[in-house]
Design a protein around this motif. Structure first.
Motif, mmCIF file in Angstrom:
data_model
loop_
_atom_site.group_PDB
_atom_site.id
_atom_site.type_symbol
_atom_site.label_atom_id
_atom_site.label_comp_id
_atom_site.label_asym_id
_atom_site.label_seq_id
_atom_site.Cartn_x
_atom_site.Cartn_y
_atom_site.Cartn_z
ATOM 1 N N LEU A 158 -37.116 -31.459 17.298
ATOM 2 C CA LEU A 158 -36.549 -30.405 16.344
ATOM 3 C C LEU A 158 -36.694 -30.545 14.968
ATOM 4 N N ARG A 159 -37.266 -32.141 14.647
ATOM 5 C CA ARG A 159 -37.677 -32.012 13.230
ATOM 6 C C ARG A 159 -38.801 -31.700 12.748
ATOM 7 N N ASP A 160 -39.771 -31.139 13.774
ATOM 8 C CA ASP A 160 -41.025 -30.393 13.228
ATOM 9 C C ASP A 160 -40.715 -28.842 13.668
ATOM 10 N N THR A 161 -39.515 -28.337 13.651
ATOM 11 C CA THR A 161 -39.368 -27.083 14.028
ATOM 12 C C THR A 161 -38.410 -26.520 12.713
ATOM 13 N N PRO A 162 -38.292 -25.140 12.480
ATOM 14 C CA PRO A 162 -37.254 -24.733 11.396
ATOM 15 C C PRO A 162 -35.870 -24.430 11.944
ATOM 16 N N VAL A 163 -35.566 -24.923 13.149
ATOM 17 C CA VAL A 163 -34.098 -25.083 13.521
ATOM 18 C C VAL A 163 -33.240 -25.532 12.379
ATOM 19 N N THR A 164 -32.156 -24.864 11.923
ATOM 20 C CA THR A 164 -31.462 -25.203 11.005
ATOM 21 C C THR A 164 -30.246 -25.952 11.516
ATOM 22 N N TYR A 165 -29.529 -25.241 12.569
ATOM 23 C CA TYR A 165 -28.211 -26.087 13.062
ATOM 24 C C TYR A 165 -28.098 -25.998 14.368
ATOM 25 N N LEU A 166 -26.998 -26.984 14.906
ATOM 26 C CA LEU A 166 -26.612 -27.092 16.205
ATOM 27 C C LEU A 166 -25.303 -26.791 16.168
ATOM 28 N N LEU A 167 -24.934 -26.107 17.655
ATOM 29 C CA LEU A 167 -23.579 -26.043 18.012
ATOM 30 C C LEU A 167 -23.451 -26.950 19.271
ATOM 31 N N THR A 204 -16.248 -18.189 7.854
ATOM 32 C CA THR A 204 -17.766 -18.576 7.883
ATOM 33 C C THR A 204 -17.741 -20.298 7.990
ATOM 34 N N VAL A 205 -18.658 -20.926 8.557
ATOM 35 C CA VAL A 205 -18.871 -22.234 8.260
ATOM 36 C C VAL A 205 -20.071 -22.707 7.476
ATOM 37 N N PRO A 206 -19.674 -23.904 6.685
ATOM 38 C CA PRO A 206 -21.068 -24.378 6.180
ATOM 39 C C PRO A 206 -21.950 -25.038 7.307
ATOM 40 N N LEU A 207 -23.169 -24.539 7.489
ATOM 41 C CA LEU A 207 -24.041 -25.130 8.380
ATOM 42 C C LEU A 207 -24.588 -26.568 7.971
ATOM 43 N N ARG A 208 -24.410 -27.107 8.868
ATOM 44 C CA ARG A 208 -25.101 -28.759 9.010
ATOM 45 C C ARG A 208 -26.562 -28.602 8.884
ATOM 46 N N ASN A 209 -27.204 -28.744 8.118
ATOM 47 C CA ASN A 209 -28.773 -28.624 8.041
ATOM 48 C C ASN A 209 -29.346 -29.886 8.936
ATOM 49 N N ILE A 210 -29.846 -29.621 9.996
ATOM 50 C CA ILE A 210 -30.190 -30.746 10.775
ATOM 51 C C ILE A 210 -31.698 -31.268 10.276
ATOM 52 N N GLN A 211 -32.418 -30.373 9.356
ATOM 53 C CA GLN A 211 -33.467 -30.933 8.992
ATOM 54 C C GLN A 211 -33.163 -31.868 7.789
ATOM 55 N N THR A 212 -32.268 -31.657 6.967
ATOM 56 C CA THR A 212 -31.938 -32.538 5.920
ATOM 57 C C THR A 212 -31.477 -33.863 6.406
ATOM 58 N N LEU A 213 -30.497 -33.586 7.579
ATOM 59 C CA LEU A 213 -29.921 -34.805 8.264
ATOM 60 C C LEU A 213 -30.859 -35.651 9.050
ATOM 61 N N LEU A 214 -31.780 -35.262 9.549
ATOM 62 C CA LEU A 214 -32.727 -35.859 10.188
ATOM 63 C C LEU A 214 -33.697 -36.396 9.407
ATOM 64 N N ARG A 215 -33.859 -36.310 8.110
ATOM 65 C CA ARG A 215 -34.992 -36.710 7.458
ATOM 66 C C ARG A 215 -34.796 -38.273 6.921
ATOM 67 N N GLY A 235 -22.564 -36.405 13.569
ATOM 68 C CA GLY A 235 -22.743 -35.575 12.339
ATOM 69 C C GLY A 235 -23.768 -34.232 12.413
ATOM 70 N N LEU A 236 -24.148 -34.366 13.389
ATOM 71 C CA LEU A 236 -25.467 -33.162 13.449
ATOM 72 C C LEU A 236 -25.133 -31.796 13.954
#
Ligand SMILES: [Zn+2]
Ligand SMILES: [Zn+2]
Length: 260
Positions: free
Chosen positions: A99-108, A249-260, A147-148
């Motif tokens: 997923l790190r190499d994709t534009p996927v932003t959030y996970l449920l 609304t919920v704040p999206l936990r941005n996995i791209q930021t978190l996985l960096r 935390g993802l």
């Protein structure tokens, strides 16, 4: 409702086609945010076929499709790229690496199986076995601790028919963990529309006791689900009855930021 983060596409093999139609339905409903969260592909070993999710090879096309929708409709509605994912400890690290190499932003978090799917049981299957309930709760706690995950979809998918006392003890612990991780719990409209065992009253009761925040999720497998205001009315009445705080609304936990 102004946001729905739980939307599927045809790639999971059990949703209606036409991503454009989902966006148009969301706009007709007056939503400001539409998140696509199709069932994530999973890097299972060769030979294991999971039939309710896209293949890894379909992930780039899924992302491109939603990016196209963002370009086309972005001035009218905020569209997000997400995935509904289980936490399977054996394969999750490899999934996040993909997923790190994709534009996927959030996970449920949608914990459809316990174990690793290849070696576990379906969470929604009726069971009286406390070990299944415990496995579900402990795995979902581990998931939240990564935390993802932005929120927990249909947390009451687990269909435990054993003692109320055991259910209460395990699920209270699970919801306490959600609260301490700051993860909202979803009231799932698909389960409601379909007359499934969730959302359940015992879930709403325990979530209220633990002061959890909840969020509504259409779990749309059909554009029509985004237009079904009757489910929202029903969910509002139910959550009000239990005194639950429903987030818009919920704040999206941005996995791209978190996985960096
Ligand atoms: Zn699900
Ligand atoms: Zn879903």
């Amino acid at each position: 409702m102004i946001a729905n983060y739980h939307t599927h596409t045809w790639r999971c093999n059990h949703a209606q086609p036409g991503e454009n139609r989902y966006v148009r339905a969301a706009m007709e409903r007056g939503l400001k945010i539409l998140g696509f969260s199709d069932h994530t592909p999973y890097p299972f070993p060769r030979g294991h076929l999971s039939t309710f999710r896209m293949r890894i090879a379909q992930l780039p096309g899924y992302c491109r499709c939603i990016q196209g929708l963002q370009e086309k409709y972005g001035s009218k509605i905020q569209i997000e790229i997400g995935l509904e994912a289980e936490y399977y400890p054996k394969y999750f690290p490899e999934l996040t690496a993909i997923l790190r190499d994709t534009p996927v932003t959030y996970l449920l978090l949608g914990q459809h199986f316990t174990g690793n799917e290849t070696d576990g049981v379906y969470s929604g299957a009726p069971t009286e076995d406390p070990r299944v309930l415990k496995a579900y709760c402990s795995q979902a706690k581990d998931a939240m601790q990564t935390g993802l995950f932005t929120y927990f979809a249909h947390p009451d998918l687990i269909h435990f028919l054993g003692s109320d006392e055991v259910y209460r003890a395990e699920m209270s612990g699970l919801f306490r963990e959600a609260k301490s991780c700051g993860i909202p719990l979803e009231v799932n409209f698909l389960g409601m529309a379909d007359g499934r065992h969730y959302p359940s009253r015992r879930f709403l009761e325990l979530a209220a006791e633990e002061n959890c925040q909840v969020i509504f999720g259409c779990d749309a497998h059909d554009p029509a689900a985004l237009l079904d205001t009757a489910m929202e009315a029903k969910a509002r009445a139910l959550t009000k009855e239990y005194g639950l705080t429903v987030l818009d609304t919920v704040p999206l936990r941005n996995i791209q930021t978190l996985l960096r």
